[in-house]
Structure formats: structure tokens, C-alpha cells
Write a protein that holds these residues in place. Structure first.
Motif, mmCIF file in Angstrom:
data_model
loop_
_atom_site.group_PDB
_atom_site.id
_atom_site.type_symbol
_atom_site.label_atom_id
_atom_site.label_comp_id
_atom_site.label_asym_id
_atom_site.label_seq_id
_atom_site.Cartn_x
_atom_site.Cartn_y
_atom_site.Cartn_z
ATOM 1 N N ARG A 172 9.956 5.787 -25.007
ATOM 2 C CA ARG A 172 10.596 5.819 -23.691
ATOM 3 C C ARG A 172 10.835 7.274 -23.315
ATOM 4 O O ARG A 172 11.177 8.099 -24.152
ATOM 5 C CB ARG A 172 11.937 5.085 -23.706
ATOM 6 N N ARG A 173 10.680 7.574 -22.041
ATOM 7 C CA ARG A 173 10.868 8.945 -21.563
ATOM 8 C C ARG A 173 12.274 9.449 -21.892
ATOM 9 O O ARG A 173 12.450 10.594 -22.296
ATOM 10 C CB ARG A 173 10.614 8.995 -20.044
ATOM 11 N N GLU A 174 13.272 8.587 -21.761
ATOM 12 C CA GLU A 174 14.645 9.022 -22.046
ATOM 13 C C GLU A 174 14.843 9.302 -23.540
ATOM 14 O O GLU A 174 15.625 10.186 -23.900
ATOM 15 C CB GLU A 174 15.672 8.022 -21.537
ATOM 16 N N ASP A 175 14.118 8.604 -24.406
ATOM 17 C CA ASP A 175 14.194 8.892 -25.843
ATOM 18 C C ASP A 175 13.521 10.225 -26.168
ATOM 19 O O ASP A 175 13.993 10.972 -27.024
ATOM 20 C CB ASP A 175 13.560 7.765 -26.660
ATOM 21 N N LEU A 176 12.427 10.526 -25.473
ATOM 22 C CA LEU A 176 11.782 11.819 -25.656
ATOM 23 C C LEU A 176 12.699 12.939 -25.185
ATOM 24 O O LEU A 176 12.851 13.958 -25.866
ATOM 25 C CB LEU A 176 10.449 11.877 -24.903
ATOM 26 N N ASP A 177 13.340 12.749 -24.048
ATOM 27 C CA ASP A 177 14.267 13.762 -23.531
ATOM 28 C C ASP A 177 15.411 14.000 -24.510
ATOM 29 O O ASP A 177 15.807 15.143 -24.749
ATOM 30 C CB ASP A 177 14.811 13.349 -22.164
ATOM 31 N N ALA A 178 15.948 12.931 -25.094
ATOM 32 C CA ALA A 178 17.028 13.061 -26.078
ATOM 33 C C ALA A 178 16.526 13.787 -27.324
ATOM 34 O O ALA A 178 17.239 14.629 -27.890
ATOM 35 C CB ALA A 178 17.564 11.680 -26.443
ATOM 36 N N PHE A 179 15.316 13.481 -27.750
ATOM 37 C CA PHE A 179 14.711 14.139 -28.914
ATOM 38 C C PHE A 179 14.573 15.635 -28.670
ATOM 39 O O PHE A 179 14.912 16.452 -29.523
ATOM 40 C CB PHE A 179 13.342 13.509 -29.191
ATOM 41 N N ILE A 180 14.097 15.993 -27.488
ATOM 42 C CA ILE A 180 13.921 17.407 -27.146
ATOM 43 C C ILE A 180 15.277 18.110 -27.124
ATOM 44 O O ILE A 180 15.443 19.188 -27.683
ATOM 45 C CB ILE A 180 13.205 17.554 -25.786
ATOM 46 N N LYS A 181 16.256 17.468 -26.506
ATOM 47 C CA LYS A 181 17.586 18.067 -26.395
ATOM 48 C C LYS A 181 18.218 18.267 -27.778
ATOM 49 O O LYS A 181 18.843 19.299 -28.034
ATOM 50 C CB LYS A 181 18.476 17.177 -25.534
ATOM 51 N N THR A 182 18.043 17.306 -28.656
ATOM 52 C CA THR A 182 18.627 17.364 -29.996
ATOM 53 C C THR A 182 17.939 18.381 -30.893
ATOM 54 O O THR A 182 18.578 18.994 -31.743
ATOM 55 C CB THR A 182 18.541 15.969 -30.665
ATOM 56 N N ASN A 183 16.654 18.578 -30.698
ATOM 57 C CA ASN A 183 15.868 19.362 -31.652
ATOM 58 C C ASN A 183 15.391 20.713 -31.143
ATOM 59 O O ASN A 183 14.506 21.315 -31.732
ATOM 60 C CB ASN A 183 14.650 18.543 -32.112
#
Length: 82
Positions: free
Chosen positions: A58-69
Motif C-alpha cells: 500500500r502506498r501509505e505503508d511505503l510512505d511510513a517505511f520511508i519516514k521510519t527508515n
């Protein structure tokens, strides 16, 4: 006896998610597709299995992954170092 249909919109309870393939995620992050698959298998990147060896993110999961990492830049992507 026929009933009249009422023209009322059907409320869809599902949210409108944008799903990406592992290839699309890899292109976006400028990494190899196998790297994305590894992040999924290690649990660093949340994804949904939609078939044998087929995953969607999901796009929102990718965004969260980017923000976290990252430290604000996608070039600094280091999953697991946080």
C-alpha cells in the motif's frame, strides 16, 4: 410486484488504497526489486500477498517505511538501522 429502486449511493466501507508492485517500489526507492522482497520477508516493509510469490505494498505503508527508515532523504534508506 416490482419494487422501485431507490437511487441512493451505496456506501463503500473499504478505503481507496493505492497498491504498488515490488517493482514499482524498487523503482521509486532506486533499489533492486530483490531488496524490496527481502525487506518484506524480514518484516521491515508491510505488504499483502495476492498470489504465489506476488506481493503488493500500500502506498501509505511505503510512505511510513520511508519516514521510519530515512533521515529525510530516500537515498539514506537503511531498514533495520533505526
Amino acid at each position: 410486484m416490482r419494487h422501485k429502486r431507490q437511487n441512493q449511493p451505496i456506501e463503500d466501507k473499504q478505503e481507496d488504497y493505492q497498491f504498488l508492485t515490488t517493482r514499482e517500489v524498487a523503482e521509486h526507492l532506486r533499489v533492486h526489486q530483490r531488496t524490496v522482497q527481502r525487506w518484506i520477508s524480514l518484516g521491515h516493509l508491510k505488504a499483502t500477498k495476492v498470489g504465489p510469490r506476488v506481493w503488493r505494498v500500500r502506498r501509505e505503508d511505503l510512505d511510513a517505511f520511508i519516514k521510519t527508515n530515512t533521515s529525510g532523504r530516500e537515498e539514506d534508506l537503511r531498514p533495520g538501522d533505526n
